[in-house]
Design an enzyme around this catalytic site. Structure first.
Site, PDB file in Angstrom:
ATOM      1  N   ASP A   8       0.861  -1.178   0.000  1.00 43.08           N
ATOM      2  CA  ASP A   8       0.000   0.000   0.000  1.00 43.08           C
ATOM      3  C   ASP A   8       0.902   1.234   0.000  1.00 43.08           C
ATOM      4  O   ASP A   8       2.140   1.108  -0.013  1.00 43.08           O
ATOM      5  CB  ASP A   8      -0.926  -0.035   1.216  1.00 43.08           C
ATOM      6  CG  ASP A   8      -2.226   0.723   0.996  1.00 43.08           C
ATOM      7  OD1 ASP A   8      -2.320   1.498   0.030  1.00 43.08           O
ATOM      8  OD2 ASP A   8      -3.162   0.544   1.802  1.00 43.08           O
ATOM      9  N   GLU A  10       0.000   4.529   1.915  1.00 46.00           N
ATOM     10  CA  GLU A  10      -0.124   5.509   2.997  1.00 46.00           C
ATOM     11  C   GLU A  10       0.902   5.317   4.103  1.00 46.00           C
ATOM     12  O   GLU A  10       1.244   6.262   4.818  1.00 46.00           O
ATOM     13  CB  GLU A  10      -1.540   5.477   3.581  1.00 46.00           C
ATOM     14  CG  GLU A  10      -2.601   6.095   2.700  1.00 46.00           C
ATOM     15  CD  GLU A  10      -3.193   5.114   1.692  1.00 46.00           C
ATOM     16  OE1 GLU A  10      -4.109   5.504   0.954  1.00 46.00           O
ATOM     17  OE2 GLU A  10      -2.738   3.940   1.662  1.00 46.00           O
ATOM     18  N   HIS A  60      -2.944  -0.457  -3.664  1.00 53.20           N
ATOM     19  CA  HIS A  60      -3.468   0.884  -3.389  1.00 53.20           C
ATOM     20  C   HIS A  60      -4.366   1.362  -4.527  1.00 53.20           C
ATOM     21  O   HIS A  60      -4.032   1.201  -5.710  1.00 53.20           O
ATOM     22  CB  HIS A  60      -2.327   1.886  -3.207  1.00 53.20           C
ATOM     23  CG  HIS A  60      -2.818   3.306  -3.090  1.00 53.20           C
ATOM     24  ND1 HIS A  60      -3.543   3.756  -2.010  1.00 53.20           N
ATOM     25  CD2 HIS A  60      -2.715   4.366  -3.955  1.00 53.20           C
ATOM     26  CE1 HIS A  60      -3.843   5.032  -2.186  1.00 53.20           C
ATOM     27  NE2 HIS A  60      -3.370   5.414  -3.354  1.00 53.20           N
ATOM     28  N   HIS A 104      -1.412   1.151   6.851  1.00 50.22           N
ATOM     29  CA  HIS A 104      -1.811   2.337   7.610  1.00 50.22           C
ATOM     30  C   HIS A 104      -2.857   2.001   8.659  1.00 50.22           C
ATOM     31  O   HIS A 104      -3.446   0.915   8.660  1.00 50.22           O
ATOM     32  CB  HIS A 104      -2.383   3.393   6.654  1.00 50.22           C
ATOM     33  CG  HIS A 104      -3.450   2.838   5.756  1.00 50.22           C
ATOM     34  ND1 HIS A 104      -4.752   2.667   6.167  1.00 50.22           N
ATOM     35  CD2 HIS A 104      -3.398   2.374   4.477  1.00 50.22           C
ATOM     36  CE1 HIS A 104      -5.464   2.134   5.194  1.00 50.22           C
ATOM     37  NE2 HIS A 104      -4.662   1.937   4.153  1.00 50.22           N
ATOM     38  N   HIS A 115      -7.671   5.160   7.271  1.00 49.94           N
ATOM     39  CA  HIS A 115      -8.949   4.827   6.640  1.00 49.94           C
ATOM     40  C   HIS A 115      -9.034   3.311   6.530  1.00 49.94           C
ATOM     41  O   HIS A 115      -8.051   2.614   6.785  1.00 49.94           O
ATOM     42  CB  HIS A 115      -9.073   5.464   5.243  1.00 49.94           C
ATOM     43  CG  HIS A 115      -8.146   4.867   4.236  1.00 49.94           C
ATOM     44  ND1 HIS A 115      -6.808   5.202   4.156  1.00 49.94           N
ATOM     45  CD2 HIS A 115      -8.351   3.922   3.279  1.00 49.94           C
ATOM     46  CE1 HIS A 115      -6.239   4.517   3.186  1.00 49.94           C
ATOM     47  NE2 HIS A 115      -7.145   3.719   2.636  1.00 49.94           N
ATOM     48  N   GLU A 134      -7.442  -2.503   7.300  1.00 50.97           N
ATOM     49  CA  GLU A 134      -7.131  -3.341   6.136  1.00 50.97           C
ATOM     50  C   GLU A 134      -6.193  -4.488   6.489  1.00 50.97           C
ATOM     51  O   GLU A 134      -6.356  -5.614   5.981  1.00 50.97           O
ATOM     52  CB  GLU A 134      -6.555  -2.470   5.022  1.00 50.97           C
ATOM     53  CG  GLU A 134      -7.597  -1.515   4.446  1.00 50.97           C
ATOM     54  CD  GLU A 134      -7.017  -0.442   3.547  1.00 50.97           C
ATOM     55  OE1 GLU A 134      -5.852  -0.600   3.106  1.00 50.97           O
ATOM     56  OE2 GLU A 134      -7.713   0.548   3.294  1.00 50.97           O
TER      57      GLU A 134
END
Length: 272
Positions: A8, A10, A60, A104, A115, A134
């Site tokens: 990802d 972030e 992502h 993240h 998020h 996630e």
């Protein structure tokens, strides 16, 4: 040893702002290269640790961020969407472990760019009353395939949220959150070096790692950002509405739950 690396953006060192994670501006172009460099560090660490095959999952946004020509040629890349297993597509290939790079904090968390799946649509996701981001969702999906999480990198809040879920994993802190869009980061070079070492260490402890297994059937709670989104998702008969912004559904497996959530994420585009 076969390893899947899910990447990802972030949680990558030097990434703090939404402009860096959205295509169409110079900030994103720089950030996607930082993401690719951390992926390459993880690939190198996997081969250092004895991997014989490595797959890299671009995890992502639209799942096509990392330029394939800049990725370590020893690895195979998984890109594009939709795909059933999303951020852990590749676990079905008989891999022995998953490494999560650039992850993240969950929705509602204090981490950088926190998020869960879709920041526009989802205010939080719980399974069995436990809030999961996630890493938790996709770590449990990998667990259904018998695959443990061996390593994960991101900010300090992400690590604090997930350490208990993956007690045998090696965690690498790339930055410290001081707000949703601020923090103190390692340099890209130091972050990549730490990730390479962390992946190798995670593979070395692979024999002690255990897959994350959630009790079934799953009681899933989805908190939406607005009542309008709940209105939309409730067109699906499987959902039960408990408050203007809270929906519940039962799922026979993590894979089924993740597929339903990702369908809701896609549906939300009509309200943007």
């Amino acid at each position: 040893m076969k390893i899947l690396i899910s990447v990802d953006i972030e949680g990558v060192a030097g990434v703090f702002h939404s402009q860096q994670v959205r295509a169409g501006n110079p900030e994103y172009e720089r950030a996607r290269r930082l993401m690719t460099e951390e992926a390459n560090a993880a690939i190198a660490g996997a081969f250092d640790g004895g991997a014989t095959e490595v797959w890299v999952n671009d995890s992502h946004g639209d799942f096509r961020n990392m330029p394939p020509d800049l990725l370590d040629a020893r690895a195979q890349v998984i890109q594009g969407k939709p795909r059933t297993l999303s951020m852990v597509a590749g676990v079905e290939l008989g891999v022995d472990g998953v490494c999560m790079v650039g992850y993240h904090s969950r929705a509602g968390g204090a981490g950088i760019l926190a998020h869960t799946i879709n920041s526009f649509a989802f205010a939080g996701i719980e399974i069995g009353g436990q809030a999961l981001g996630e890493a938790g969702l996709y770590g449990a999906l990998a667990g259904e395939y018998g695959v443990p999480v061996l390593m994960a990198s991101g900010d300090d809040v992400f690590i604090a949220e997930n350490r208990a879920l993956f007690p045998h994993a090696t965690f690498v802190q790339t930055k410290r959150a001081t707000g949703q869009t601020s923090g103190v980061s390692l340099s890209p070079a130091r972050s990549c070096a730490a990730i390479r070492e962390g992946v190798a260490a995670g593979l070395a402890a692979q024999g002690k790692a255990r897959p994350l297994v959630l009790e079934k059937p799953l009681a899933v709670t989805l908190h939406t950002q607005t009542p309008a989104l709940a209105d939309l998702f409730c067109q699906w008969p499987a959902f039960e509405r408990s408050t203007p912004t809270e929906l519940r559904f039962a799922a026979p497996s993590v894979e089924a739950a993740v597929r339903m959530l990702n369908c809701c994420s896609a549906m939300s585009a009509m309200l943007r």
